[in-house]
Structure formats: structure tokens, C-alpha cells
Design a protein around this motif. Structure first.
Motif, PDB file in Angstrom:
ATOM      1  N   LYS A 195       0.709  -1.143  -0.147  1.00 41.94           N
ATOM      2  CA  LYS A 195      -0.044  -0.047   0.037  1.00 41.94           C
ATOM      3  C   LYS A 195       0.869   1.317   0.115  1.00 41.94           C
ATOM      4  N   ASN A 196       1.651   1.277   0.767  1.00 38.82           N
ATOM      5  CA  ASN A 196       2.757   2.495   0.969  1.00 38.82           C
ATOM      6  C   ASN A 196       3.773   1.986  -0.038  1.00 38.82           C
ATOM      7  N   ARG A 197       3.894   3.175  -0.977  1.00 36.67           N
ATOM      8  CA  ARG A 197       4.807   2.874  -2.125  1.00 36.67           C
ATOM      9  C   ARG A 197       6.036   3.923  -2.233  1.00 36.67           C
ATOM     10  N   THR A 198       6.096   4.543  -1.175  1.00 37.19           N
ATOM     11  CA  THR A 198       7.279   5.658  -1.143  1.00 37.19           C
ATOM     12  C   THR A 198       8.276   5.354  -0.146  1.00 37.19           C
ATOM     13  N   PHE A 199       9.430   5.547  -0.547  1.00 41.43           N
ATOM     14  CA  PHE A 199      10.752   5.010   0.416  1.00 41.43           C
ATOM     15  C   PHE A 199      11.607   6.293   0.212  1.00 41.43           C
ATOM     16  N   ASN A 243       4.650   8.703   6.005  1.00 47.58           N
ATOM     17  CA  ASN A 243       4.727   7.718   7.029  1.00 47.58           C
ATOM     18  C   ASN A 243       5.731   6.636   6.680  1.00 47.58           C
ATOM     19  N   ILE A 244       7.187   7.395   6.479  1.00 47.38           N
ATOM     20  CA  ILE A 244       8.155   6.642   6.208  1.00 47.38           C
ATOM     21  C   ILE A 244       8.797   5.727   7.506  1.00 47.38           C
ATOM     22  N   ARG A 245       9.009   4.528   7.060  1.00 44.19           N
ATOM     23  CA  ARG A 245       9.219   3.433   8.239  1.00 44.19           C
ATOM     24  C   ARG A 245      10.696   3.076   8.112  1.00 44.19           C
ATOM     25  N   ILE A 261      17.532  11.521  11.111  1.00 51.20           N
ATOM     26  CA  ILE A 261      16.128  11.694  10.540  1.00 51.20           C
ATOM     27  C   ILE A 261      15.423  10.345  11.246  1.00 51.20           C
ATOM     28  N   ALA A 262      15.928   9.323  10.909  1.00 50.55           N
ATOM     29  CA  ALA A 262      15.357   7.826  11.474  1.00 50.55           C
ATOM     30  C   ALA A 262      15.070   8.000  12.898  1.00 50.55           C
ATOM     31  N   SER A 263      16.021   8.527  13.700  1.00 45.04           N
ATOM     32  CA  SER A 263      15.752   8.496  15.125  1.00 45.04           C
ATOM     33  C   SER A 263      14.838   9.631  15.574  1.00 45.04           C
ATOM     34  N   GLN A 264      14.827  10.437  14.691  1.00 47.30           N
ATOM     35  CA  GLN A 264      13.560  11.820  15.027  1.00 47.30           C
ATOM     36  C   GLN A 264      12.137  11.038  14.828  1.00 47.30           C
ATOM     37  N   ILE A 265      11.987  10.431  13.411  1.00 47.03           N
ATOM     38  CA  ILE A 265      10.864   9.986  13.228  1.00 47.03           C
ATOM     39  C   ILE A 265      10.442   8.401  13.563  1.00 47.03           C
ATOM     40  N   GLY A 266      11.350   7.952  14.424  1.00 48.13           N
ATOM     41  CA  GLY A 266      11.150   6.556  14.719  1.00 48.13           C
ATOM     42  C   GLY A 266      11.462   5.498  13.541  1.00 48.13           C
ATOM     43  N   SER A 293      10.302  -3.549   4.485  1.00 43.86           N
ATOM     44  CA  SER A 293      10.327  -2.187   5.146  1.00 43.86           C
ATOM     45  C   SER A 293       8.834  -1.459   4.842  1.00 43.86           C
ATOM     46  N   LEU A 294       8.186  -1.451   3.642  1.00 44.02           N
ATOM     47  CA  LEU A 294       7.191  -0.637   3.251  1.00 44.02           C
ATOM     48  C   LEU A 294       5.953  -1.319   3.715  1.00 44.02           C
TER      49      LEU A 294
END
Ligand code: ZN
Length: 295
Positions: A195-199, A243-245, A261-266, A293-294
Motif C-alpha cells: 500500500k505504501n509505495r514511497t521510500f 509515513n516513512i518507516r 532523521i530516522a531517530s527523530q521519526i522512529g 520495509s514498506l
């Protein structure tokens, strides 16, 4: 006279019965980056020996060949170009080091993408990326479809320097193309239904991959540099909105801003390698990592 003729015939038959390819007899091919060694090896098989100018771990946008490499160049019979930055910057010197070498450009039929045009969201479009050259995105080795477009030039280059083995090269090329088509189908299945196709990536290597599999690549790197604090804040906002995971880095570049950035947004930081020499396996791994990951 007759004696000599007989002698020549005997000598000729001895020569013809010698084993065909010793290492020294292999066609010596040079390429710019490690993934190309895989492409040329697939088409050349046992008949070729392939070396990459870019050594493992080096970065093709800033690399400079060493004096030793420039010297080794004089052994090559064929150079397969792919138009990465260092190859363009050094091209005159490469030709001067081996003027007799045959050259093919594997990118002649590539459907070029613009260099990182879809970089960030609207509003940061003025942030032009230095990374592009001639406005083109150079990462044409990272989708099976784009590689398929390079097989014909590699094949033509090989039959030009070694026409005797044309049939073998043709067979190998057809098998490689079949494998590329199968890989393309496999990647489609791996990525189906996401569903989420943005990375998000640090360095924007994956535009061709994203184009071919209906994904969207967001890049942290701006103008080939780490972003400023203000740009970082903007990227974080985008990452949250999308909603980047996971944020993807590559072994050849800095992980610092991705980690911040990863640590800021989990989100997690994961590695995708655009330059691995085991190209086919690597692309399958990339698809699997993206799919995980997506989710
Ligand atoms: Zn790159």
C-alpha cells in the motif's frame, strides 16, 4: 619445398588441437562499475575476463582512477561505457592510455530519466541536484528493464573484438535477457500489493527501479551534499507525512543524516547497495528489503 609444406601442415594441426582458452587468450574487457562486470560476464562467459575501473566500496560520482589502473588499461581490448561521472570526466585520458581499444556505449538506447527531478515534495524543487549530469540520472544499471536495453551493445562489442565466438555470445545474451525478464516478473510479485509505495534514501540511486515498479523515491541528499539544518527539518516533515518507516543508505555514502532523521521519526536505517557485483541476487534482495520495509 615439399618437406616444408608437410612440416607446416603438421605444425598447423598441432596448433589447432591446443586447448582454446587459456587465461591469456580471454578477451580483456574493462567496465566502469562493478555491476557491469556481471552483465559482461553473463554475455561473455568463459571467453572473457572483466575488470571494473571502480573498485568495491568506491563512489562513482567522486572516484578518480589511480595511476596503476590507468596503466592496467593498456591491456584492455574492449571498454563498455555506462556514462557515470568519473568515466565522463576521465574519458579523454582513458582513450589516450589505450587508443587501440574498442569502445561501446551501453547506454545508447536508454530511456533516460531526469536527474533527481522528483527529489522532494513540491516547494523544494529549486534544490537542484549536482548529482545529475547533462540533466540525466546516471543510475541506469538498477532496473532489469534498463539493463535489458544494455545487453545488445555489450553483445555487439564482444562480437566486434571476437567474431569467431558470435554464436556463444548470442546464446549467452538470449539467456541473460530471459533471466532479466524473469527477475522483472519476480520483483513485480515481491512488490505487489504494497500500500505504501514511497521510500526515503540518502543518495538517490533508485529512480529507474522506482519508475519500473510504481514506487516513489524521496532523497535526503541535496546537490550531492548533506542537507542543512533547515533542509533536514523539511525532510523530516516530509518523512512523517509520508509515513516513512525505513530510510535506506548505501555502503559508499554517509549514514549520518539518515540516522538523525530516522531517530527523530522512529524509522529504521537499512542498507541497499546499488553497486554490488552480484547484481541479480542483489536486485532481488533490494526488492525483498523494500517489501519488508514498506509493509
Ligand atoms: Zn549514485
Amino acid at each position: 619445398m615439399k618437406k616444408y609444406t608437410i612440416l607446416s601442415v603438421i605444425l598447423l594441426s598441432v596448433l589447432l588441437s591446443l586447448p582454446l582458452v587459456s587465461a591469456a587468450d580471454k578477451v580483456q574487457v574493462l567496465v566502469s562499475i562493478p555491476p557491469q562486470t556481471y552483465f559482461v560476464q553473463r554475455i561473455g562467459g568463459e571467453l572473457v575476463e572483466v575488470a571494473s575501473m571502480l573498485p568495491p566500496g568506491a563512489f562513482p560520482h567522486t572516484f578518480e582512477p589511480t595511476a596503476k589502473q590507468m596503466k592496467a588499461l593498456s591491456q584492455a581490448e574492449l571498454y563498455v561505457r555506462i556514462q557515470v561521472e568519473f568515466e565522463q570526466a576521465w574519458w579523454d585520458k582513458i582513450v589516450a592510455a589505450n587508443p587501440g581499444m574498442s569502445v561501446v556505449d551501453s547506454t545508447q538506447t536508454i530511456d533516460w530519466l531526469e536527474g533527481t527531478a522528483h527529489h522532494h515534495e513540491e516547494g523544494t524543487e529549486e534544490a537542484k541536484d549536482e548529482h545529475e549530469h547533462n540533466g540525466r540520472d546516471p543510475h541506469v544499471w538498477l532496473s532489469p528493464a534498463a539493463v535489458k536495453l544494455q545487453t545488445e551493445a555489450i553483445y555487439q562489442g564482444l562480437i566486434h573484438v571476437d567474431p569467431v565466438h558470435k554464436d556463444t555470445y548470442l546464446r549467452n545474451k538470449e539467456q541473460f535477457v530471459a533471466d532479466l525478464e524473469a527477475l522483472d516478473q519476480e520483483i513485480r510479485q515481491i512488490l505487489a500489493g504494497l500500500k505504501n509505495r514511497t521510500f526515503m534514501v540518502f543518495h538517490p540511486s533508485w529512480a529507474y527501479f522506482a519508475r519500473d515498479y510504481q514506487l516513489q523515491q524521496l532523497s535526503i541528499e541535496l546537490e550531492g551534499k548533506e542537507p542543512s539544518a533547515a533542509e533536514m527539518a523539511q525532510i523530516m516533515k516530509t518523512a512523517q507525512a509520508q509515513n516513512i518507516r525505513a530510510i535506506f543508505v548505501q555502503p559508499q555514502t554517509s549514514k549520518r543524516s539518515a540516522e538523525i532523521i530516522a531517530s527523530q521519526i522512529g524509522a529504521q536505517v537499512k542498507v541497499l547497495d546499488p553497486l554490488a557485483a552480484d547484481w541479480l541476487e542483489n536486485l532481488r534482495r533490494v526488492a525483498q528489503t523494500l517489501a519488508e520495509s514498506l509493509q
